[in-house]
Design a protein around this motif. Structure first.
Motif, PDB file in Angstrom:
ATOM      1  N   GLY A  32      -3.928   0.500   7.604  1.00  0.00           N
ATOM      2  CA  GLY A  32      -4.825   0.971   8.222  1.00  0.00           C
ATOM      3  C   GLY A  32      -6.158   1.624   7.749  1.00  0.00           C
ATOM      4  N   PHE A  33      -6.911   2.548   8.548  1.00  0.00           N
ATOM      5  CA  PHE A  33      -8.016   2.925   7.819  1.00  0.00           C
ATOM      6  C   PHE A  33      -7.895   3.788   6.513  1.00  0.00           C
ATOM      7  N   ILE A  34      -7.079   4.478   6.320  1.00  0.00           N
ATOM      8  CA  ILE A  34      -6.731   5.157   4.858  1.00  0.00           C
ATOM      9  C   ILE A  34      -6.415   4.350   3.879  1.00  0.00           C
ATOM     10  N   GLY A  35      -5.587   3.543   4.349  1.00  0.00           N
ATOM     11  CA  GLY A  35      -4.982   2.378   3.251  1.00  0.00           C
ATOM     12  C   GLY A  35      -6.057   1.717   2.662  1.00  0.00           C
ATOM     13  N   LEU A  36      -6.931   1.105   3.831  1.00  0.00           N
ATOM     14  CA  LEU A  36      -8.126   0.147   3.273  1.00  0.00           C
ATOM     15  C   LEU A  36      -9.269   0.887   2.536  1.00  0.00           C
ATOM     16  N   GLU A  37      -9.378   2.045   2.886  1.00  0.00           N
ATOM     17  CA  GLU A  37     -10.460   2.982   2.399  1.00  0.00           C
ATOM     18  C   GLU A  37     -10.022   3.149   0.785  1.00  0.00           C
ATOM     19  N   VAL A  38      -8.723   3.568   0.545  1.00  0.00           N
ATOM     20  CA  VAL A  38      -8.453   3.952  -0.646  1.00  0.00           C
ATOM     21  C   VAL A  38      -8.332   2.568  -1.562  1.00  0.00           C
ATOM     22  N   ALA A  39      -7.888   1.670  -1.044  1.00  0.00           N
ATOM     23  CA  ALA A  39      -7.841   0.243  -1.668  1.00  0.00           C
ATOM     24  C   ALA A  39      -9.361  -0.161  -2.162  1.00  0.00           C
ATOM     25  N   ALA A  40     -10.342   0.281  -1.250  1.00  0.00           N
ATOM     26  CA  ALA A  40     -11.657  -0.332  -1.658  1.00  0.00           C
ATOM     27  C   ALA A  40     -12.213   0.548  -2.677  1.00  0.00           C
ATOM     28  N   ALA A  67     -10.428   1.888  -5.127  1.00  0.00           N
ATOM     29  CA  ALA A  67      -9.420   1.412  -6.288  1.00  0.00           C
ATOM     30  C   ALA A  67      -9.974   0.241  -6.742  1.00  0.00           C
ATOM     31  N   ARG A  68     -10.323  -0.824  -5.988  1.00  0.00           N
ATOM     32  CA  ARG A  68     -10.931  -2.125  -6.518  1.00  0.00           C
ATOM     33  C   ARG A  68     -12.223  -1.944  -7.039  1.00  0.00           C
ATOM     34  N   LYS A  69     -13.002  -1.120  -6.363  1.00  0.00           N
ATOM     35  CA  LYS A  69     -14.448  -0.897  -6.818  1.00  0.00           C
ATOM     36  C   LYS A  69     -14.216  -0.219  -8.245  1.00  0.00           C
ATOM     37  N   ASN A  70     -13.319   0.613  -8.433  1.00  0.00           N
ATOM     38  CA  ASN A  70     -13.161   1.349  -9.821  1.00  0.00           C
ATOM     39  C   ASN A  70     -12.448   0.369 -10.995  1.00  0.00           C
ATOM     40  N   GLY A  71     -12.243  -0.918 -10.449  1.00  0.00           N
ATOM     41  CA  GLY A  71     -11.835  -1.932 -11.305  1.00  0.00           C
ATOM     42  C   GLY A  71     -10.196  -1.913 -11.603  1.00  0.00           C
ATOM     43  N   LYS A  72      -9.526  -1.247 -10.418  1.00  0.00           N
ATOM     44  CA  LYS A  72      -8.165  -1.267 -10.651  1.00  0.00           C
ATOM     45  C   LYS A  72      -7.412  -2.673  -9.935  1.00  0.00           C
TER      46      LYS A  72
END
Lengths: 411, 107
Positions: free
Chosen positions: A155-163, A165-170
């Protein structure tokens, strides 16, 4: 002595009721009680700028502490209203510390809790939810050291956190139970786009996938075991699988509930004339059509419905009419939504999803009802304005990007 | 700390000392300046913090970015050459004395 209004819940909606009462020159007593350690603050940045380290705690405050003093609004934090006693003339709220607050009218802005997950290992350190500032700080304190982030829920929260995280290289994985992302609110076209866009950025997106347990060592999470036995390494697990409205106090007050949500009418009145409610905790008639019962978990609704609730408390009937809108920032993708797409029977795609710049426009019985825009602000603004004015945009021309949507608006 | 002056549509003015790095919107909202709604909290997603920057400061404040520019196109009060979304203007010493007029309609 002036009238006493008690607001239970110190979030966006509660704050707005207090502010709107003072704006309307209410001269009685306003007390707001919230169970978090902080006064009212903004939640949307918690999964965006705050997590990314682009904003600090002070900038989250909705109003400065001095504002409440100057406006004579009493804010009690870190306390929870556990019961209400009614006398002939007024009520008295009792908090968990034994404090008693007498009131003449009551506003419930109790919000919602993150929906808990009931699987083995959910209590391991590093398995987190994201609802309040305390959650966000817990997430942030573990963030820099984490190499592997697994998000449960697309959902929104999950996708925002994932975005973030990925941007921070995780190394980032989204585990989603159903067959498409954000399936409750967006069209299959929008869902498919977001799956592919997150994958393009290097995130693994697993659909139709169930979690069987969280595994760990020394009390700390180390992985997520899926139903097929696969284990995904995880230093942080963020669970974002929806919310449960907090209707427990309303239940105690004997108010009408639907599932856990407080039922209100178009004036934000509950089934008790002395009690209004607003925000994430309620279901209401559709704010544009007046039909059915909808829940709108958004800042827009918290603010606009709170204004209606304040008006009702002042004895002025002001029907709730507003275009619902919402946004979600996911890396370079700004998703903006207006209207409620539920019940659509036709969609029009405008623009090109491959360029990460497009809109999906929703129709019902040939009439415009909603839009999802990705990096297409003009489309979004045009539809938001058209819906507010009760206007439409013909579906047979809406895909023509050589003409601005706002130039197609008609009655 | 830099000062910013807000001018209401009716001409009433209020001057507030901003925290360095805070936006013109945040400074207004936290201090209860009316007329700046900012429902999205500064994400450039709602266009409810529209202000008209005093011409003398336009050079220092600068032009809106592309996203903000599109949002302004949909603002409730018609934009002009000095229109900005106040959530996108960060206060610093250079902007001390900034004056902005608040749009009369935000939604």
């Amino acid at each position: 002595m002036g009238e006493r209004i008690l607001i239970v819940g110190a979030g966006q909606a509660g704050m707005q009721i207090a502010v709107s009462l003072r704006d309307a020159e209410f001269d009685g007593t306003i007390t707001m009680i919230g169970e978090e350690a902080h006064g009212p603050y903004q939640r949307p940045p918690l999964s965006k700028a705050f997590l990314a380290g682009e904003s600090d705690e002070e900038s989250l405050e909705l109003r400065s502490p001095a504002f409440y003093v100057e406006n004579n609004i009493v804010v009690i934090t870190d306390e929870r209203v556990v019961d209400v006693r009614w006398d002939a003339a007024h009520g008295t709220a009792i908090t968990n510390t034994g404090r008693e607050v007498a009131f003449d009218k009551l506003a419930l802005t109790t919000g919602a809790d993150a929906r808990p997950m009931d699987v083995e290992g959910v209590d391991l350190d590093g398995v987190l939810y994201l609802r309040g500032l305390a959650d966000a700080k817990a997430l942030k304190s573990r963030w820099d050291a984490a190499a592997n982030v697994v998000v449960i829920g697309g959902g929104f929260i999950g996708l925002e956190v994932a975005a973030v995280a990925r941007k921070n290289g995780k190394t980032t994985t989204i585990v989603h139970r159903s067959e498409r992302l954000m399936s409750r609110v967006v069209s299959p076209t929008t869902s498919k786009f977001f799956k592919e866009a997150h994958e393009r950025r290097g995130t693994t997106v697993l659909l139709n996938t169930q979690v069987s347990r969280f595994v760990g060592g020394g009390g700390k999470v180390t992985g997520v075991e899926l139903a097929d036995g696969t284990v995904i390494p995880a230093d942080i697990v963020m669970i974002g699988i929806g919310v449960i409205p907090r209707g427990d106090l309303a239940a105690k007050l004997g108010l009408e509930l639907k599932n856990d949500s407080i039922v209100v009418d178009e004036f934000a009145r509950t089934s008790n004339a002395r009690i209004v409610a607003a925000g994430d905790a309620v279901v209401m008639p559709h704010p544009l059509t007046g039909e059915g019962q909808v829940a709108l978990e958004s800042v827009q609704n918290a603010v606009d419905q709170a204004k209606v609730a304040a008006s009702t408390l002042m004895g002025v009937d002001h029907e709730y009419k507003a275009v619902p809108w919402f946004w979600s920032d996911q890396d370079t993708m700004k998703l903006q939504m207006a209207g409620i797409s539920t019940g659509y029977d036709e969609t029009v795609l405008r623009g090109n999803p491959d360029e990460e710049k497009f809109s999906v426009i929703y129709y019902r019985d040939g009439r415009l009802i909603a839009i999802d825009s990705v990096n297409e602000v003009l489309d979004y603004m045009a539809v938001r304005k058209a819906l507010g004015a009760g206007q439409t945009i013909p579906s047979d021309t809406a895909s023509d990007t050589s003409v601005k949507l706002k130039d197609m608006v008609q009655d | 700390m830099p000062n910013v002056t807000y001018i209401q549509p009716d001409g009433k003015e209020v001057t507030i000392e901003a925290r360095d790095g805070d936006s013109v919107m945040e400074t207004a909202v936290r201090n209860g300046v009316k007329g700046i709604i900012a429902e999205c909290g500064g994400a450039c997603a709602c266009a409810t913090c529209h202000v008209f920057v005093d011409e003398a400061f336009m050079g220092k404040v600068g032009e809106p970015g592309p996203l903000e520019d599109d949002m302004l196109d949909g603002s409730a009060e018609e934009r002009n050459a000095c229109s900005r979304l106040s959530c996108q203007i960060k206060m610093n010493a250079d902007l001390d004395g900034l004056r902005v007029r608040i749009a009369s309609e935000q939604v």
